[in-house]
Design an enzyme around this catalytic site. Structure first.
Site, PDB file in Angstrom:
ATOM      1  N   HIS A 174      18.443  38.514 -16.105  1.00 46.07           N
ATOM      2  CA  HIS A 174      17.053  38.707 -15.680  1.00 46.07           C
ATOM      3  C   HIS A 174      16.528  37.412 -15.109  1.00 46.07           C
ATOM      4  CE1 HIS A 174      17.234  37.762 -19.982  1.00 46.07           C
ATOM      5  NE2 HIS A 174      16.102  37.088 -19.839  1.00 46.07           N
ATOM      6  N   VAL A 203      18.001  38.065 -24.134  1.00 41.62           N
ATOM      7  CA  VAL A 203      18.400  39.438 -23.794  1.00 41.62           C
ATOM      8  C   VAL A 203      19.673  39.367 -22.942  1.00 41.62           C
ATOM      9  CG1 VAL A 203      17.727  41.584 -22.680  1.00 41.62           C
ATOM     10  CG2 VAL A 203      16.003  40.223 -23.887  1.00 41.62           C
ATOM     11  N   ILE A 254       6.845  41.503 -21.680  1.00 37.79           N
ATOM     12  CA  ILE A 254       6.027  42.006 -22.786  1.00 37.79           C
ATOM     13  C   ILE A 254       5.231  40.884 -23.458  1.00 37.79           C
ATOM     14  CG2 ILE A 254       7.699  41.770 -24.686  1.00 37.79           C
ATOM     15  CD1 ILE A 254       7.020  44.727 -25.406  1.00 37.79           C
ATOM     16  N   ASN A 292      17.645  32.231 -17.625  1.00 39.32           N
ATOM     17  CA  ASN A 292      18.391  31.623 -18.717  1.00 39.32           C
ATOM     18  C   ASN A 292      19.785  32.220 -18.774  1.00 39.32           C
ATOM     19  OD1 ASN A 292      16.312  29.937 -19.772  1.00 39.32           O
ATOM     20  ND2 ASN A 292      15.309  31.760 -20.600  1.00 39.32           N
ATOM     21  N   HIS A 348      13.070  35.508 -14.395  1.00 39.06           N
ATOM     22  CA  HIS A 348      11.633  35.446 -14.672  1.00 39.06           C
ATOM     23  C   HIS A 348      10.930  34.979 -13.403  1.00 39.06           C
ATOM     24  CE1 HIS A 348      12.057  35.241 -19.229  1.00 39.06           C
ATOM     25  NE2 HIS A 348      13.268  34.871 -18.869  1.00 39.06           N
TER      26      HIS A 348
HETATM   27  P1  AMP Z   1      15.171  35.235 -22.149  1.00 39.49           P
HETATM   28  O1  AMP Z   1      14.850  34.271 -23.236  1.00 39.49           O
HETATM   29  O2  AMP Z   1      15.326  34.567 -20.814  1.00 39.49           O
HETATM   30  O3  AMP Z   1      16.344  36.121 -22.500  1.00 39.49           O
HETATM   31  O4  AMP Z   1      13.896  36.135 -21.973  1.00 39.49           O
HETATM   32  C1  AMP Z   1      13.755  37.422 -22.484  1.00 39.49           C
HETATM   33  C2  AMP Z   1      12.367  37.904 -22.108  1.00 39.49           C
HETATM   34  O5  AMP Z   1      12.304  39.297 -22.306  1.00 39.49           O
HETATM   35  C3  AMP Z   1      11.243  37.293 -22.946  1.00 39.49           C
HETATM   36  O6  AMP Z   1      10.306  36.628 -22.080  1.00 39.49           O
HETATM   37  C4  AMP Z   1      10.617  38.507 -23.647  1.00 39.49           C
HETATM   38  O7  AMP Z   1       9.217  38.396 -23.788  1.00 39.49           O
HETATM   39  C5  AMP Z   1      11.018  39.636 -22.717  1.00 39.49           C
HETATM   40  N1  AMP Z   1      11.093  40.966 -23.326  1.00 39.49           N
HETATM   41  C6  AMP Z   1      11.723  41.311 -24.473  1.00 39.49           C
HETATM   42  N2  AMP Z   1      11.599  42.621 -24.694  1.00 39.49           N
HETATM   43  C7  AMP Z   1      10.882  43.135 -23.664  1.00 39.49           C
HETATM   44  C8  AMP Z   1      10.410  44.438 -23.314  1.00 39.49           C
HETATM   45  N3  AMP Z   1      10.655  45.506 -24.084  1.00 39.49           N
HETATM   46  N4  AMP Z   1       9.705  44.580 -22.183  1.00 39.49           N
HETATM   47  C9  AMP Z   1       9.427  43.510 -21.402  1.00 39.49           C
HETATM   48  N5  AMP Z   1       9.847  42.258 -21.667  1.00 39.49           N
HETATM   49  C10 AMP Z   1      10.559  42.067 -22.792  1.00 39.49           C
END
Ligand code: AMP
Length: 127
Positions: free
Chosen positions: A110, A106, A40, A97, A112
């Site tokens: 995940h 989150v 996002i 991460n 990236h």
């Molecule tokens: P991290 O810091 O590795 O946990 O990255 C979390 C990522 O999730 C960040 O790059 C955010 O921009 C992304 N993110 C958070 N909410 C959403 C969402 N609703 N849809 C897509 N990406 C998201």
């Protein structure tokens, strides 16, 4: 908020809700093991997140607790998404991460995928 090492899985985290279709996303790939969607808040011309279909907080959790078929399927999906995004020729970076020092935000594993331009040094160096 940063995910702490050893934090339990929260089934209402935002990526769990995306997997359940409760909140919208911009999908790029899906199979039985994985789901991929655009970040996002993109930090490169291409910034896609790949998540496993399962309740795993981080790689630390997934690599110990996920069944072998899911582990294999998930990593194959990461490679497949990069291929489908057309990133192989010019190259790309993957990053996951995990826990406090990484500032994971989150609490659902995940990966990236970044691409679409030269990505610079791997990490910021301390001043
Ligand atoms: P991290 O810091 O590795 O946990 O990255 C979390 C990522 O999730 C960040 O790059 C955010 O921009 C992304 N993110 C958070 N909410 C959403 C969402 N609703 N849809 C897509 N990406 C998201």
């Amino acid at each position: 908020m940063t995910v702490k090492n050893g934090t339990p899985y929260d089934s209402n985290n935002i990526f769990a809700r995306i997997l359940r279709g409760e909140i919208p996303s911009k999908p790029v790939f899906e199979n039985e093991h994985a789901f991929a969607f655009h970040d996002i808040n993109p930090q490169a011309p291409v910034h896609v997140l790949v998540i496993p279909k399962g309740a795993y907080v981080s790689l630390a959790d997934f690599s110990v607790n996920a069944p072998d078929a899911l582990q294999a399927g998930f990593w194959r999906a990461v490679g497949e998404v990069a291929r489908q995004l057309g990133l192989e020729e010019d190259g790309y970076r993957i990053l996951a991460n995990a826990g406090t020092n990484s500032h994971q935000e989150v609490p659902h594993l995940h990966v990236h995928i970044f691409g679409g331009k030269p990505l610079g040094p791997m990490l910021l160096r301390d001043a």
